[in-house]
Scaffold this motif. Structure first.
Motif, PDB file in Angstrom:
ATOM      1  N   UNK A   1       0.722  -1.087  -0.031  1.00  0.00           N
ATOM      2  CA  UNK A   1      -0.014   0.059   0.033  1.00  0.00           C
ATOM      3  C   UNK A   1       0.856   1.242  -0.015  1.00  0.00           C
ATOM      4  N   UNK A   2       0.305   2.460  -0.479  1.00  0.00           N
ATOM      5  CA  UNK A   2       0.946   3.634  -0.429  1.00  0.00           C
ATOM      6  C   UNK A   2       0.769   4.489   0.760  1.00  0.00           C
ATOM      7  N   UNK A   3      -0.426   4.041   1.443  1.00  0.00           N
ATOM      8  CA  UNK A   3      -0.725   4.703   2.484  1.00  0.00           C
ATOM      9  C   UNK A   3       0.216   4.759   3.683  1.00  0.00           C
ATOM     10  N   UNK A   4       0.420   6.099   3.878  1.00  0.00           N
ATOM     11  CA  UNK A   4       1.585   6.556   5.069  1.00  0.00           C
ATOM     12  C   UNK A   4       0.897   6.307   6.410  1.00  0.00           C
ATOM     13  N   UNK A   5       1.440   5.640   7.288  1.00  0.00           N
ATOM     14  CA  UNK A   5       1.079   5.766   8.635  1.00  0.00           C
ATOM     15  C   UNK A   5       2.431   5.889   9.563  1.00  0.00           C
ATOM     16  N   UNK A   6       2.564   5.517  10.838  1.00  0.00           N
ATOM     17  CA  UNK A   6       3.634   5.513  11.746  1.00  0.00           C
ATOM     18  C   UNK A   6       3.803   4.641  12.443  1.00  0.00           C
TER      19      UNK A   6
END
Length: 410
Positions: free
Chosen positions: A314-319
């Protein structure tokens, strides 16, 4: 190691059947190496002999519409009687040698002790019989060469009964790989854990063939997870073993010091592949694989059956838990179809069976290959590709992890 000639095809006089499995309306389309439901029905009956009253009693040749169990054999009378009961067969022989003299027997299933597989297969091929053999195919590299030559010379059907190839999750993974769902498979791993194997070391006060058996001489439940999916070949290995001072390991016929072995393979495509075969320790009893791709990865259930896990890039950015940014892959449970319920199999074989439904598929693939004059999925080349890397891996472990080349049998 011997040099071998490349390009030799097993059963050169047999046509290679290409087919697509036709599934029920609720199932996904699947086109693995093996071909089932859309093959026209034929009346041909294959008369088979079952040799080995333990593992040999766990299959379904008597239910297959194109098969008749003509005879059974085991050295022990109680096991012969058990085979006769399971397969509703009235003819038995006290030895493989006697069964092979029966002109009505066209094919044999060799389910004898592993160290005897090669010599029993060679005897069967030389007697003019098609052969299905339990794993592994051979015990030494020399036997691998002998088997390959015999199959080529006789032109008869040879198949190895590797169960990991037909586990329900493996069938799904073949589908995903064929469709390109993984993207690039960049690494893989497999494990076969059988804690407590020492319980099988002795029987009636006598040592069995399993006494001290090197784990990597029984590698096919793992190596097949990658090879049967991608078609890669294992070309290089470095392996390590672990043992202790247990008296159970002493004086074994293999001079094997290891309970457990771990191998790090490299394939002809450069793919790293970690394999563990373990007999002792705090282990989950399991046969499972992992395939990691740049688009999707698949992790078989920790129990070797049931629901597995899929991970999607995925290209979703999280931490992460330290506050650093990362890409959040999507993780989901895979709702495993039961492929044995579909018309990949004849109606009589659509039921659960041993090793996560694989026994029914093995039964059908072998009989169907003979009936339709095609190579089975696990032909001699595949069987040796699963088997030989473990033989070399054990030698590497004995040499403290020395990197060794693995010969090709294609």
């Amino acid at each position: 190691m011997k040099a071998i000639k490349n390009g030799v095809t097993a059963n050169p006089n047999r046509r290679k059947f290409l087919g697509t499995a036709l599934l029920g309306s609720s199932a996904m389309a699947l086109a693995p190496h093996f071909a089932f439901a859309n093959i026209p029905a034929v009346d041909k009956k294959v008369r088979i002999g079952i040799v080995g009253g333990r593992f040999g009693a766990g299959f379904y040749f008597h239910e297959h519409p194109n098969c008749i169990v003509e005879a059974v054999s085991d050295l022990r009378a109680d096991r012969r009687n058990h085979l006769m009961e399971v397969y509703s067969c009235k003819k038995s022989y006290e030895s493989l040698a006697k069964l092979l003299q029966d002109p009505k027997v066209e094919a044999v299933f060799i389910a004898t002790p592993a160290p005897d597989h090669a010599k029993h297969v060679l005897a069967s091929l030389n007697a003019g019989k098609h052969v299905l053999c339990a794993v592994p195919a051979a015990w030494t590299l020399e036997e691998c060469y002998e088997l390959k030559e015999a199959v080529k010379r006789t032109g008869l059907t040879y198949m190895m009964a590797e169960t990991s190839v037909y586990r329900q999750a493996t069938i799904s993974v073949k589908k995903f790989y064929k469709e390109g769902t993984f993207g690039k498979v960049f690494s893989a791993a497999a494990e076969y854990n059988h804690p407590g194997l020492e319980e099988l070391y002795f029987e009636d006060g006598k040592a069995t063939w399993r006494h001290g058996v090197p784990p990597m001489l029984y590698p096919t439940h793992c190596t097949s997870f990658l090879i049967s999916v991608t078609g890669e070949r294992l070309t290089q290995v470095s392996a390590m073993g672990w043992g202790d001072d247990s008296p159970l390991l002493q004086n074994n016929p293999y001079n094997n010091p290891f309970w457990n072995e771990t191998a790090f393979f490299k394939t002809n495509k450069g793919t790293p592949f970690r394999v563990e075969v373990n007999w002792k320790g705090a282990l989950r009893e399991v046969e499972r694989g992992e395939w990691r791709g740049d688009k999707m990865s698949f992790y078989m259930s920790e129990h070797g059956g049931g629901d597995s896990t899929m991970v999607w890039a995925s290209d979703d950015i999280g931490k992460d838990d330290a506050g650093f940014k990362n890409k959040k892959s999507r993780v989901e449970k895979y709702d495993q179809p039961l492929w044995w319920k579909t018309d990949m199999l004849p109606a009589a074989l659509r039921h659960g069976s041993g090793h996560d439904g694989s026994h029914s598929f093995i039964t059908h693939e072998f009989i169907d290959a003979i009936v339709h004059n095609r190579d089975p999925e696990i032909n001699i080349h595949e069987a040796l590709a699963y088997t030989a890397p473990g033989i070399v891996a054990h030698e590497s472990a004995l040499q403290g992890g020395e990197s060794m080349n693995i010969p090709s049998f294609d």
